[in-house]
Design an enzyme around this catalytic site. Sequence first.
Site, PDB file in Angstrom:
ATOM      1  CD  GLU A   1      -2.825  -1.147   2.265  1.00  0.00           C
ATOM      2  OE1 GLU A   1      -2.762  -0.103   2.984  1.00  0.00           O
ATOM      3  OE2 GLU A   1      -3.587  -2.142   2.405  1.00  0.00           O
TER       4      GLU A   1
ATOM      5  CG  ASN B   1      -0.336  -7.139  -1.290  1.00  0.00           C
ATOM      6  OD1 ASN B   1      -0.947  -7.708  -1.878  1.00  0.00           O
ATOM      7  ND2 ASN B   1      -0.828  -6.981  -0.020  1.00  0.00           N
TER       8      ASN B   1
ATOM      9  CG  HIS C   1      -9.583  -6.204   1.581  1.00  0.00           C
ATOM     10  ND1 HIS C   1      -9.552  -7.227   2.538  1.00  0.00           N
ATOM     11  CD2 HIS C   1      -8.283  -5.726   1.542  1.00  0.00           C
ATOM     12  CE1 HIS C   1      -8.302  -7.539   2.887  1.00  0.00           C
ATOM     13  NE2 HIS C   1      -7.451  -6.685   2.516  1.00  0.00           N
TER      14      HIS C   1
ATOM     15  CD  GLU D   1      -4.150  -7.933   2.060  1.00  0.00           C
ATOM     16  OE1 GLU D   1      -4.737  -7.349   2.778  1.00  0.00           O
ATOM     17  OE2 GLU D   1      -3.058  -7.649   2.232  1.00  0.00           O
TER      18      GLU D   1
ATOM     19  CG  ASP E   1     -12.176  -9.377   3.001  1.00  0.00           C
ATOM     20  OD1 ASP E   1     -12.219  -8.524   2.154  1.00  0.00           O
ATOM     21  OD2 ASP E   1     -11.585  -9.250   4.183  1.00  0.00           O
TER      22      ASP E   1
HETATM   23  C1  XIL Z   1      -4.984  -6.086   8.766  1.00  0.00           C
HETATM   24  C2  XIL Z   1      -5.346  -7.313   9.632  1.00  0.00           C
HETATM   25  O1  XIL Z   1      -6.392  -7.858   9.283  1.00  0.00           O
HETATM   26  C3  XIL Z   1      -5.613  -6.818  11.048  1.00  0.00           C
HETATM   27  O2  XIL Z   1      -5.893  -8.032  12.011  1.00  0.00           O
HETATM   28  C4  XIL Z   1      -4.871  -5.748  11.458  1.00  0.00           C
HETATM   29  O3  XIL Z   1      -4.875  -5.217  12.697  1.00  0.00           O
HETATM   30  C5  XIL Z   1      -4.554  -4.591  10.387  1.00  0.00           C
HETATM   31  O4  XIL Z   1      -4.286  -5.198   9.214  1.00  0.00           O
HETATM   32  N1  XIL Z   1      -4.378  -4.777   3.897  1.00  0.00           N
HETATM   33  C6  XIL Z   1      -3.405  -5.320   4.309  1.00  0.00           C
HETATM   34  C7  XIL Z   1      -3.560  -6.138   5.624  1.00  0.00           C
HETATM   35  O5  XIL Z   1      -2.489  -5.554   3.815  1.00  0.00           O
HETATM   36  O6  XIL Z   1      -2.241  -6.282   6.338  1.00  0.00           O
HETATM   37  C8  XIL Z   1      -4.453  -5.824   6.501  1.00  0.00           C
HETATM   38  O7  XIL Z   1      -4.688  -6.601   7.991  1.00  0.00           O
HETATM   39  C9  XIL Z   1      -5.769  -5.520   5.767  1.00  0.00           C
HETATM   40  C10 XIL Z   1      -5.711  -4.545   4.766  1.00  0.00           C
END
Ligand code: XIL
Length: 587
Positions: free
Chosen positions: A177, A218, A254, A288, A290
């Site tokens: 990010e 990423n 996400h 990631e 969801d």
């Molecule tokens: C999130 C985790 O799921 C949480 O438990 C933590 O507190 C914060 O990070 N993008 C990412 C992940 O790259 O590392 C993040 O994960 C979610 C968003």
Amino acid sequence: MGVVMRSWSLLVCVLVVLSGCGSEVEVSEDNEALLGEGLDSDVETLLGSSRLRDFASSNVPVVGAAVIVAPATSNPQYAAALATHYNEVSPEVALKWEVLRPSPVEYRFGDADALVSLAEASGQSVRGHTLVWEVNLPAWLNDTLGPTGVRDAMLTHIDTVVRRYSGRIAHWDVVNEALTSGGTYRNNVFLRAMGPSYISQAFVAAHAADPTAKLAYNDFAIEFPGAKQDAAFAMVRDLRAAGVPVHEVGIQLHTRPTDWVNGVITTQMLRDTIRRFGSLGVEVYITELDARLDQLSGPDNFRLEVQRQVYWNVAAACYAEPACNGVTTWGFTDLHTWLPAGSKPLPFDSSFVAKPAADGLASGLLGLAAQPVTRTSDTSCFGLSGALFCDALESDSLYGWGQVRQAGGQVASLATGAYRGLRAVRATTPTAPATRRGYVEKRVNGTGTTIWSRARLFVPSTSANDLTMFTMDEPLAPYFGVGVGMDATGRVILRVAGTPATRVLGPTFPRGRWVCAELRIQVADVGGQAELFLDGSRVGLLQNVDTLFASGYGTVKAGIIYAPPAGTPAEVRADEIVVSATRPGCQ
Ligand code: XIL
């Protein structure tokens, strides 16, 4: 990429344990064959008792999940489901600075060691997440360290951590990010200390520490075309052109089911994105995934169905694009998600039972082409002044479903209160009050005086549905003109719009199996008739229905409509509706 999948039927034999092998399940690249024949009566069993990881193939070798240490080491159900279903894990927090680095001179590898060992014991590879990210940093890592202090901390951290797991962590999300939605660099402690070169320096350091690890950039929201994706593309392109070891792009994904329903994202868009990054020579991973349900309205089973479609579409996009080599979900059970409680974004429920989403994921991983989740061109829902549940998805789901034959004219599909399962259209409102009705229909512009419709319906044996199969002429909207079907006790009845009349025509409507129902409505002639056939036998004829069709009709529809009793589970499925000027007949 390795060996191409040998044979569909072999694969499905191995995987679809439930349906049995060598049996009637005919598997081909035409998913209709698989879904239509083998899994007819129970459409959500593609995954069955199989393991998700067995759906991995040379097209999508990685089927991963993010993992957290506490349940992995103390909840046997969590550990078992994780080991069963996934061939790769991404530590969700254990490799982040805030866990690893309580102070500038300390490393706490306990959680990460435990997760990496567990993964190895389960034959899983590990995706290291993440080395450089502005979030989840310890308080001590801040601007007061000064440019050299931050740079040294970052490079030492990368070297120490990557070297420790050298050969054991297959790929690393090196930089996470780094870009804003506008495509500029995020203003974080690393950028402030080192300028944009912190990114290339991080990759170079990681590569030096483990030359065998694949290294990723990423990010989220890069699945959408626009400034951020353009910036990520240009950044990776320029880094690679400069010889910086960037091997992968991770698309977090996400994703929001509402975006899929509304067409904000489509499978094609995702495929185009994957291909675009792939053109740079990098591998692409969905890292990631969801799909939160809390922003989507509608009954639970509807929302779960959308979620299934989303997972299916994502996996199908990855399957179809050679550059894409993995789908990882951010967690796997709704018991542990970083999203708000109630968002239920993952493929397994909080009791570790596979949700429809898991089945969708399996379907996509298997290479079955998913239906598009949305069709915005036909979203009209009318009638009953808002009593109907109406959503773009429904229209889309019905697109291509059913057929209008021999009737001529223009065909459009409309759907309300219904959605599509793997094979069938379902009209269902599990807990809705009786005033809620759902129908699906096909529409034909231009009509003769006699309209036939045919539907193949499945009414569960336990159902107390009030079901009507109807044809109608448009000016009578918002309600249907005349319909023949069954009442709540199962009797075949005729219903007439605008009159209190509900007339019993004859025998009991068969339940618990597929029934072919043919309905003829003769309109516009004095003394019109309605006639119903079930499985080829005439079960009712009704005279003098013409007063309903006074004049001016131009559009004839046919469909099914149901009205479940308040609070009862209800389901009717139809897999085909035909509107025809001549008797369609039942095969
Ligand atoms: C999130 C985790 O799921 C949480 O438990 C933590 O507190 C914060 O990070 N993008 C990412 C992940 O790259 O590392 C993040 O994960 C979610 C968003």
